[in-house]
Structure formats: structure tokens, C-alpha cells
Design a protein around this motif. Sequence first.
Motif, PDB file in Angstrom:
ATOM      1  N   ASN A 296       8.304 -10.048  -0.191  1.00 52.39           N
ATOM      2  CA  ASN A 296       7.280 -10.999   0.222  1.00 52.39           C
ATOM      3  C   ASN A 296       6.518 -10.524   1.459  1.00 52.39           C
ATOM      4  O   ASN A 296       5.337 -10.854   1.631  1.00 52.39           O
ATOM      5  CB  ASN A 296       7.901 -12.376   0.461  1.00 52.39           C
ATOM      6  CG  ASN A 296       8.033 -13.163  -0.828  1.00 52.39           C
ATOM      7  OD1 ASN A 296       7.182 -13.079  -1.702  1.00 52.39           O
ATOM      8  ND2 ASN A 296       9.111 -13.927  -0.969  1.00 52.39           N
ATOM      9  N   ARG A 297       7.157  -9.730   2.290  1.00 49.04           N
ATOM     10  CA  ARG A 297       6.394  -9.126   3.388  1.00 49.04           C
ATOM     11  C   ARG A 297       5.349  -8.174   2.811  1.00 49.04           C
ATOM     12  O   ARG A 297       4.218  -8.115   3.306  1.00 49.04           O
ATOM     13  CB  ARG A 297       7.323  -8.392   4.359  1.00 49.04           C
ATOM     14  CG  ARG A 297       6.576  -7.850   5.572  1.00 49.04           C
ATOM     15  CD  ARG A 297       7.496  -7.395   6.689  1.00 49.04           C
ATOM     16  NE  ARG A 297       8.303  -6.236   6.320  1.00 49.04           N
ATOM     17  CZ  ARG A 297       9.051  -5.546   7.173  1.00 49.04           C
ATOM     18  NH1 ARG A 297       9.128  -5.931   8.444  1.00 49.04           N
ATOM     19  NH2 ARG A 297       9.755  -4.516   6.761  1.00 49.04           N
ATOM     20  N   GLY A 298       5.736  -7.475   1.744  1.00 46.45           N
ATOM     21  CA  GLY A 298       4.757  -6.630   1.072  1.00 46.45           C
ATOM     22  C   GLY A 298       3.604  -7.435   0.499  1.00 46.45           C
ATOM     23  O   GLY A 298       2.434  -7.032   0.588  1.00 46.45           O
ATOM     24  N   VAL A 299       3.918  -8.597  -0.081  1.00 48.95           N
ATOM     25  CA  VAL A 299       2.863  -9.463  -0.612  1.00 48.95           C
ATOM     26  C   VAL A 299       1.915  -9.882   0.507  1.00 48.95           C
ATOM     27  O   VAL A 299       0.688  -9.873   0.338  1.00 48.95           O
ATOM     28  CB  VAL A 299       3.483 -10.703  -1.287  1.00 48.95           C
ATOM     29  CG1 VAL A 299       2.383 -11.694  -1.682  1.00 48.95           C
ATOM     30  CG2 VAL A 299       4.295 -10.300  -2.520  1.00 48.95           C
ATOM     31  N   ALA A 300       2.483 -10.234   1.650  1.00 46.44           N
ATOM     32  CA  ALA A 300       1.640 -10.661   2.779  1.00 46.44           C
ATOM     33  C   ALA A 300       0.739  -9.521   3.234  1.00 46.44           C
ATOM     34  O   ALA A 300      -0.452  -9.734   3.511  1.00 46.44           O
ATOM     35  CB  ALA A 300       2.518 -11.146   3.930  1.00 46.44           C
ATOM     36  N   TYR A 301       1.297  -8.310   3.322  1.00 52.46           N
ATOM     37  CA  TYR A 301       0.455  -7.160   3.691  1.00 52.46           C
ATOM     38  C   TYR A 301      -0.650  -6.959   2.656  1.00 52.46           C
ATOM     39  O   TYR A 301      -1.816  -6.693   3.000  1.00 52.46           O
ATOM     40  CB  TYR A 301       1.311  -5.900   3.794  1.00 52.46           C
ATOM     41  CG  TYR A 301       1.951  -5.691   5.135  1.00 52.46           C
ATOM     42  CD1 TYR A 301       1.171  -5.571   6.284  1.00 52.46           C
ATOM     43  CD2 TYR A 301       3.335  -5.581   5.262  1.00 52.46           C
ATOM     44  CE1 TYR A 301       1.764  -5.354   7.535  1.00 52.46           C
ATOM     45  CE2 TYR A 301       3.936  -5.377   6.497  1.00 52.46           C
ATOM     46  CZ  TYR A 301       3.144  -5.261   7.637  1.00 52.46           C
ATOM     47  OH  TYR A 301       3.730  -5.060   8.863  1.00 52.46           O
ATOM     48  N   GLU A 302      -0.285  -7.077   1.378  1.00 54.16           N
ATOM     49  CA  GLU A 302      -1.280  -6.864   0.331  1.00 54.16           C
ATOM     50  C   GLU A 302      -2.391  -7.917   0.406  1.00 54.16           C
ATOM     51  O   GLU A 302      -3.583  -7.596   0.279  1.00 54.16           O
ATOM     52  CB  GLU A 302      -0.606  -6.890  -1.039  1.00 54.16           C
ATOM     53  CG  GLU A 302      -1.545  -6.537  -2.175  1.00 54.16           C
ATOM     54  CD  GLU A 302      -0.861  -6.460  -3.519  1.00 54.16           C
ATOM     55  OE1 GLU A 302      -1.579  -6.298  -4.532  1.00 54.16           O
ATOM     56  OE2 GLU A 302       0.394  -6.566  -3.573  1.00 54.16           O
ATOM     57  N   ARG A 307      -2.784  -2.154   1.998  1.00 56.45           N
ATOM     58  CA  ARG A 307      -2.100  -1.657   0.815  1.00 56.45           C
ATOM     59  C   ARG A 307      -0.984  -0.675   1.162  1.00 56.45           C
ATOM     60  O   ARG A 307       0.054  -0.643   0.489  1.00 56.45           O
ATOM     61  CB  ARG A 307      -3.109  -0.980  -0.123  1.00 56.45           C
ATOM     62  CG  ARG A 307      -4.108  -1.962  -0.742  1.00 56.45           C
ATOM     63  CD  ARG A 307      -5.302  -1.217  -1.365  1.00 56.45           C
ATOM     64  NE  ARG A 307      -4.898  -0.205  -2.314  1.00 56.45           N
ATOM     65  CZ  ARG A 307      -4.666  -0.436  -3.606  1.00 56.45           C
ATOM     66  NH1 ARG A 307      -4.831  -1.656  -4.086  1.00 56.45           N
ATOM     67  NH2 ARG A 307      -4.326   0.547  -4.412  1.00 56.45           N
ATOM     68  N   ASN A 308      -1.170   0.118   2.213  1.00 60.01           N
ATOM     69  CA  ASN A 308      -0.160   1.112   2.569  1.00 60.01           C
ATOM     70  C   ASN A 308       1.156   0.455   2.973  1.00 60.01           C
ATOM     71  O   ASN A 308       2.232   0.821   2.488  1.00 60.01           O
ATOM     72  CB  ASN A 308      -0.677   2.002   3.699  1.00 60.01           C
ATOM     73  CG  ASN A 308      -1.774   2.944   3.237  1.00 60.01           C
ATOM     74  OD1 ASN A 308      -1.851   3.298   2.053  1.00 60.01           O
ATOM     75  ND2 ASN A 308      -2.629   3.355   4.155  1.00 60.01           N
ATOM     76  N   GLU A 332       2.957  -1.137  -9.510  1.00 57.41           N
ATOM     77  CA  GLU A 332       2.107  -0.773 -10.638  1.00 57.41           C
ATOM     78  C   GLU A 332       0.690  -1.334 -10.455  1.00 57.41           C
ATOM     79  O   GLU A 332      -0.309  -0.672 -10.729  1.00 57.41           O
ATOM     80  CB  GLU A 332       2.722  -1.297 -11.938  1.00 57.41           C
ATOM     81  CG  GLU A 332       3.985  -0.570 -12.355  1.00 57.41           C
ATOM     82  CD  GLU A 332       4.637  -1.215 -13.570  1.00 57.41           C
ATOM     83  OE1 GLU A 332       4.139  -2.275 -14.004  1.00 57.41           O
ATOM     84  OE2 GLU A 332       5.641  -0.685 -14.075  1.00 57.41           O
ATOM     85  N   GLN A 333       0.601  -2.561  -9.982  1.00 57.11           N
ATOM     86  CA  GLN A 333      -0.690  -3.188  -9.772  1.00 57.11           C
ATOM     87  C   GLN A 333      -1.466  -2.514  -8.629  1.00 57.11           C
ATOM     88  O   GLN A 333      -2.707  -2.467  -8.649  1.00 57.11           O
ATOM     89  CB  GLN A 333      -0.513  -4.675  -9.487  1.00 57.11           C
ATOM     90  CG  GLN A 333      -0.056  -5.461 -10.700  1.00 57.11           C
ATOM     91  CD  GLN A 333       0.324  -6.902 -10.378  1.00 57.11           C
ATOM     92  OE1 GLN A 333       0.295  -7.296  -9.223  1.00 57.11           O
ATOM     93  NE2 GLN A 333       0.668  -7.675 -11.404  1.00 57.11           N
ATOM     94  N   LEU A 334      -0.704  -1.978  -7.665  1.00 56.73           N
ATOM     95  CA  LEU A 334      -1.362  -1.235  -6.593  1.00 56.73           C
ATOM     96  C   LEU A 334      -1.825   0.144  -7.060  1.00 56.73           C
ATOM     97  O   LEU A 334      -2.619   0.810  -6.403  1.00 56.73           O
ATOM     98  CB  LEU A 334      -0.424  -1.061  -5.389  1.00 56.73           C
ATOM     99  CG  LEU A 334      -0.214  -2.274  -4.464  1.00 56.73           C
ATOM    100  CD1 LEU A 334       0.800  -1.937  -3.394  1.00 56.73           C
ATOM    101  CD2 LEU A 334      -1.552  -2.674  -3.818  1.00 56.73           C
ATOM    102  N   GLY A 335      -1.292   0.599  -8.187  1.00 60.23           N
ATOM    103  CA  GLY A 335      -1.641   1.915  -8.687  1.00 60.23           C
ATOM    104  C   GLY A 335      -0.891   3.025  -8.005  1.00 60.23           C
ATOM    105  O   GLY A 335      -1.340   4.187  -7.982  1.00 60.23           O
ATOM    106  N   VAL A 336       0.303   2.691  -7.451  1.00 63.97           N
ATOM    107  CA  VAL A 336       1.123   3.716  -6.789  1.00 63.97           C
ATOM    108  C   VAL A 336       2.514   3.655  -7.382  1.00 63.97           C
ATOM    109  O   VAL A 336       2.890   2.720  -8.078  1.00 63.97           O
ATOM    110  CB  VAL A 336       1.177   3.484  -5.259  1.00 63.97           C
ATOM    111  CG1 VAL A 336      -0.215   3.623  -4.648  1.00 63.97           C
ATOM    112  CG2 VAL A 336       1.779   2.143  -4.934  1.00 63.97           C
TER     113      VAL A 336
END
Length: 337
Positions: A296-302, A307-308, A332-336
Motif C-alpha cells: 500500500n505504500r507502493g500504491v500511495a507512491y504510484e 513510479r520508481n 505488470e501495470q507499471l510495465g516493469v
Amino acid sequence: MRNNLRFWGFATLFAFATLLPFAACKHTPEQQLDRDERLLQLDAKIKQHPKDAELYYERGKILIELQQITDAITDFKKAIELDDDEVNYYVALGDAYLRNGKSEDSYKALNKALELDPDHIEANSKMGELLFYSNDLDRAMETLNHLTSIDPNNKTAYMLKGFMYKQQGDTANAVHYFRRVIDLYPDFEPAYEELGVLYAQHHNMLGVEYLKTAIQLEPNNINAIYALAMLYQDTENPEQAIELYTRILEIDPQNKFAWHNRGYIEMILYQDYDNAIEFFTKAIDADNQYVEAHYNRGVAYELKGDRNNAAICYRTALQIDPNYEPATKALEQLGVK
């Protein structure tokens, strides 16, 4: 994105905090001193009367309070060696074995107690608990039905029946038995908590009053406070939820669930991604293996457009749990990769 909101399991806590007769709890220094003095007195009496079974039994009970379970078992076995017809000694031994995770030994001791006295209330109560935690539900119910036939107001029996029906997904009967406990014992906090949690899990606002009562009876009951906070959060009352999560963190500053859910509210309801990241980070500081907090921290950054750092958080979540599907999909949605 995934919201990791959980209702904490209560059955185990209940078993070791309220059902067991000599359950450990926090004691004042005065109480500790009193126990130590009684222990010394019993040590001296046992030296003078080494064949007195009751002295070993009394010392064993104090050792249980001190969480010295192995030594307590030794004393209870010695009491039985000296007097093998006393039911209470077998019940105490069965209880101690249960605390020590030795279910087979516990069963043998409790079964012997019931052979000596089939209507012994505490022996039936302990046997019901043991069978319940062993998932032998049919025999547990049979034992508990016998218990209530000889002691119609036994709250342990009704609480365990409630747990059994709850475990089987029979909410109506679970509610019936927890309410029965409240009718008999209006100040018994665990029954209010169980009812509150049951209703809260279904987003039913009837849970509010039960949980509030549980908290009133036990102001530091984090489980009840958390359940009420979640109910408010799930029914779009974020301010009340935040107030309760803050209260939890005042009691337990390292409570990862409260930090996480504060972050979730900031992210989803208020779209304050910086605050959300800060709260998720505190959850991770409390438990760096908390996979949902990393995700969820990743979601918040996104959502913030970073994105990084989002990818870093998703990868960390997958390092903790390679099968954590939300993080895989997010990458996958980020393309990485």
C-alpha cells in the motif's frame, strides 16, 4: 489495491485470559510480594510435612500464577501421587498440561477427574475447552451440554458454545449464546466484544453499542477498539476511526495495524498521499515483514506519481511473499518487472 483490515482472532486470547482458572495477569508489586511470601511459606511447610498433598497443590497454583508451568505440573503430579482420589488435583494438572500445549496429557488428567466425579463443574468446563481447541466439536458440545445441565449459569459453557457456532459460520446461534452470557453476567466484557465483532464483520451498526460497552468495561481493550475503528472506517466515518486508531497507538505505539489503517484512510478517503506514505512507513517500522504495508505504500507512491518508489515497494512486498498477487499485478501495470 488491497485494504488489509482485519478482525483479530479472540478465541485463543479468551481461553488463556478468562476461561482458565489460574490465568496469568499483570500484578502489582504488592501482589507479587504476597505470592512470593506465600511461596516461601509453602516451601517451609512442605519441608515440615512432605507427605501433605494439599501443600503441593497450593504451591502448584501459585506457580501457575507465576507462569512456572513445568514446576506446577511437578507439584500437581506429586499431590496426586500422595492422594490419587482428589478430583481437584487432576483438574489442576489437566489445566497445566493444557497451558503447556500437551493436549493428550491434559485429556488423560481431565478424564480421570471425570471418572472420579462425572458432575464436577470445573472438570467438565476444562474438558469442554480442551475438546473445543482440539476441534472435536461434537464431543465438546456434548460435554458443554452436560455442564449447563448441572450448572445452568456457567458462562464458560455458553461462551464456548458461541465460539463453536461462530467457527461453523452459524452467526444466529453464536449471537444467541453470547447474548445469554450478557443476560447472566451484564459486566462480562468478552461477550460484548464478541457480539460487537460479529456485527462489525457484517458492517452492522448494532456492533457499535456492543463494542462501546466492551471498551467502557475494559478501556485498554485494543481488540475491541480496533474492531470499532474498522466498523467506522468501513461505514465511511473516518474521523471516528482515526480517533480510535490514535487511541490504540497511545496504548501501543508499535501497533502496525493501526498505523497501516491510518495510512489507508489518508490514501483512499483523503487522497493525502504524503501522510499515507508516512503512516505506512510507521507500520513497516513496527514490522518490516508487513507485506500489505509495503504494497500500500507502493500504491500511495504510484498515486502520487512516483513510479520508481512504487516499483521498489512492490518488489519489496514480493521479496517478503513471492505469491503476493496484488504486487505482481501492480508491477505488470507499471510495465516493469
